[in-house]
Design a protein around this motif. Structure first.
Motif, short mmCIF file in Angstrom:
data_model
loop_
_atom_site.label_atom_id
_atom_site.label_comp_id
_atom_site.label_asym_id
_atom_site.label_seq_id
_atom_site.Cartn_x
_atom_site.Cartn_y
_atom_site.Cartn_z
N ASP A 104 130.00 26.10 -13.28
CA ASP A 104 129.09 27.32 -13.66
C ASP A 104 130.04 28.43 -13.92
N SER A 108 129.99 30.27 -17.40
CA SER A 108 129.63 31.72 -17.71
C SER A 108 130.63 32.66 -18.10
N ALA B 231 114.37 21.45 -24.73
CA ALA B 231 115.54 21.76 -23.88
C ALA B 231 116.75 21.98 -24.80
N SER B 235 118.96 25.73 -25.49
CA SER B 235 120.40 25.63 -24.98
C SER B 235 121.34 26.07 -26.49
N VAL B 302 118.13 32.07 -20.66
CA VAL B 302 118.46 31.29 -19.74
C VAL B 302 117.39 30.66 -18.82
N ARG B 303 116.41 31.45 -18.63
CA ARG B 303 115.24 31.34 -17.64
C ARG B 303 114.42 29.87 -18.33
N HIS B 305 115.36 28.21 -20.76
CA HIS B 305 116.16 26.82 -20.71
C HIS B 305 116.07 26.10 -19.43
N GLN B 306 116.21 26.76 -18.47
CA GLN B 306 115.95 26.19 -16.92
C GLN B 306 114.54 25.44 -16.97
N ARG B 307 113.55 26.26 -17.39
CA ARG B 307 112.24 25.81 -17.49
C ARG B 307 112.05 24.40 -18.21
N GLU B 309 114.49 22.38 -19.07
CA GLU B 309 115.28 21.31 -18.38
C GLU B 309 114.33 20.67 -17.07
N ARG B 310 113.88 21.54 -16.20
CA ARG B 310 113.26 21.17 -14.91
C ARG B 310 112.10 20.14 -15.59
#
Lengths: 271, 313
Positions: A104, A108, B231, B235, B302-303, B305-307, B309-310
């Motif tokens: 990570d 980053s 997804a 990214s 980023v958020r 993307h995370q959603r 992916e989940r």
């Protein structure tokens, strides 16, 4: 018949796309063959093609020296990046050292724009006497691209069946030997792709190079080309010739390595 | 994982007492990630600490740290309309050009995917802009856009569309457009390759099943293709966003920040402040402000993307 029609349609859609992406490079070629008057003509093709720009560009500026600097710096930096990045990627993925936090943090760190590191690195190079040296650029590029290598190599490593490494461990090979003798040969294409990508990144870099070099002996190609336009009388023909000479090495690599490159880029980024 | 990874730390066990063996093990393991830690220290940790110190001091490129000035540089930076507008332009530029390039790159990738074998060849062809140094990209576009004798002006005049040459790089809006076109030329191919890879991960059977169920091509695209690549697309957008925030080379070559300060991106502004005006204290404060702004601007992506992916798991 229907299939042929479909292909025709797709071909028609593709042509302008390919044309757009080819145009600037083809225009550079055309301009490099134009005389000084011809350049200011606004037409694509030269009316009286001449090769005179090519030798004069090389005389006007140290183009060969710039290219050599770029080649030497980027190759050495690419090697350094792989040497630093491969063991860490392997350790994080297979030996479970460093854990998720390390990947990570590594990723980053790449998100910060390079301008952030510009001033501090300037002072670091100055303090170590590496300002305006090729070694300084090699170290900076080599370090800066480690996250990229880490990121591109991980998917290749992940695809190696664990059983192969287990077998090596059973036979008494330590992790380092396993990495060098078993893993490296298997993912050699991935390492080559990663090496090419990080090398090209260094070859093309302008920001650090323009801040950390200021003599002809160390200037890289992008800096050298950007100097062409510093003159009051910009000679477009020479500029085009010098640019093409600088692009040539990278294009040759791309031509020979395109298969590796596409898979390297594709596997690295879409995860 | 398996016995393999558990067994590894036992190197040298037979030759040492248990405690020193443990220490040696720890040291040996740390050695593996030492290179990447060194790289992070040099390129990230040290610059961050150094920048913070510079930002609160009176510093020049020749003589850093000539006295403590507190938050003066931050105050100046936050009251500087030129720099604030540079940040605003950088954000607007990054968000919009990345989205445009993602859309375009995805469409081209869809087109190439339907071309099958030729598509693979074409993805290799579009690799060339990516390999071209941005400086040369700038030179090529500068030649095309040159006011006197450029290809674009020449063509427009010869077709009678304009009577006087247009100074593309001398007009604030056209200059930004020129940078965006050069950027698009350089980076869209990269996005095509990544989208192409994302599309090729969709199993063939999925589309055939939908075809059997009578879904038309739009339905297949909207309900199958798009959700399956959401997804990776997010990214790719994030990646391009980060690259766009780094915008420097094209500005340097095409406009050098002009006309006036019109195309001065935040990065270019910091570069000039530090390397040309030697005011590194203020440049450091600007860098920190810009870094924070980038972090905030990319956070929603980023958020998102995370959603996505989940949802896939």
């Amino acid at each position: 018949m229907r299939l042929a029609g479909r292909h025709l349609w797709l071909g028609l859609a593709t042509a302008p796309i390919v044309g757009f992406f080819a145009l600037p490079i083809l225009y550079l070629v055309a301009v490099s063959l134009k005389t000084k008057d011809d350049v200011l003509d606004g037409h694509f093709f030269p009316t009286a093609p001449t090769l005179a720009n090519w030798p004069t560009a090389f005389e006007a500026a140290n183009v060969v020296g710039f290219i050599l600097n770029s080649v030497v710096v980027s190759l050495l930096a690419g090697l350094l990046t792989i040497v630093l990045g491969l063991p860490s990627a392997y350790a994080v993925l297979r030996l479970k050292i460093g854990g998720k936090w390390l990947s990570d943090v590594t990723l980053s760190s790449y998100m910060a724009p390079p301008i952030v590191a510009l001033i501090p690195l300037f002072f670091l190079l100055k303090a170590t006497g590496l300002l305006d040296t090729r070694a300084g650029l090699v170290l900076i590029y080599g370090f800066a691209n480690v996250p990229v290598a880490f990121w591109l190599l991980t998917p290749f490593l992940r695809r190696i069946p664990v059983e192969i490494e287990e077998a090596a461990a059973m036979d008494g090979a330590g992790p380092l030997r396993t990495l060098l003798q078993i893993v490296v040969p298997i993912i050699a294409p991935g390492i080559v792709a990663t090496f090419i990508i990080v090398t090209v990144l260094s070859y093309n870099e302008l920001l650090f190079a323009s801040a950390f070099t200021f003599s002809d002996a160390t200037r890289t190609l992008p800096v050298g080309i950007s100097l062409f336009q510093g003159d009051r009388l910009v000679n477009f023909g020479q500029m085009a010739a010098a640019s093409l000479a600088g692009i040539a090495p990278v294009y040759l690599i791309a031509l020979f390595m395109q298969r590796y490159l596409v898979s390297g880029l594709a596997h690295g980024a879409v995860k | 994982m398996t016995a393999f990874t558990v067994d590894l730390p036992r190197i040298g066990e037979s030759r040492h007492s248990p405690r020193s063996a443990v220490l040696l093990q720890r040291f040996g393991r740390a050695l593996w990630i030492a290179p990447v830690l060194l790289a992070l220290a040099v390129t990230t940790l040290y610059p961050t600490v150094f920048l913070l110190a510079l930002a609160v001091s009176k510093s020049t490129l020749g003589k850093p740290f000539r006295g403590f000035v507190g938050i003066k540089h931050f105050a100046t930076t936050l009251q500087d309309p030129v720099f604030l507008s540079a940040i605003g332009k950088s954000i607007a530029y990054a968000l919009s050009t990345s989205l445009l390039q993602l859309a375009l790159g995805f469409l081209i990738a869809l087109l190439f995917t339907s071309l099958l074998k030729a598509g693979r060849f074409l993805t290799s062809v579009v690799l060339l802009p990516l390999m071209t140094p941005p400086v040369m990209v700038g030179v090529a576009w500068k030649l095309i856009l040159a006011p006197a004798g450029g290809l674009l002006n020449g063509t427009l005049i010869s077709y009678g569309l304009i009577s006087q040459p247009i100074s593309f790089l001398g007009d604030p809006i056209l200059a930004w457009l020129a940078i965006a076109v050069a950027d698009l030329w350089q980076w869209t191919p990269f996005i095509v390759i990544l989208c192409f890879a994302a599309l090729s991960t969709i199993p063939d059977g999925v589309h055939e099943a939908a075809l059997v169920d009578g879904a038309n091509s739009w339905q297949r695209f909207w309900h199958i293709t798009l959700p399956l690549v959401a997804a990776p697309l997010s990214s790719i957008y994030l990646l391009k966003l980060i690259l766009s925030f780094k915008l420097f080379d094209l500005v340097y070559i095409l406009t050098f920040g002009g006309p006036g300060f019109a195309t001065t991106s935040a990065g270019f502004s910091i570069y000039r402040r530090a390397i040309e005006q030697f005011d590194v204290g203020r440049a450091a404060a600007e860098t920190i402000v810009y870094g924070l702004v980038i972090g905030l601007a990319t956070l929603p992506v980023v958020r998102l993307h995370q959603r996505f992916e989940r949802r896939e798991i």
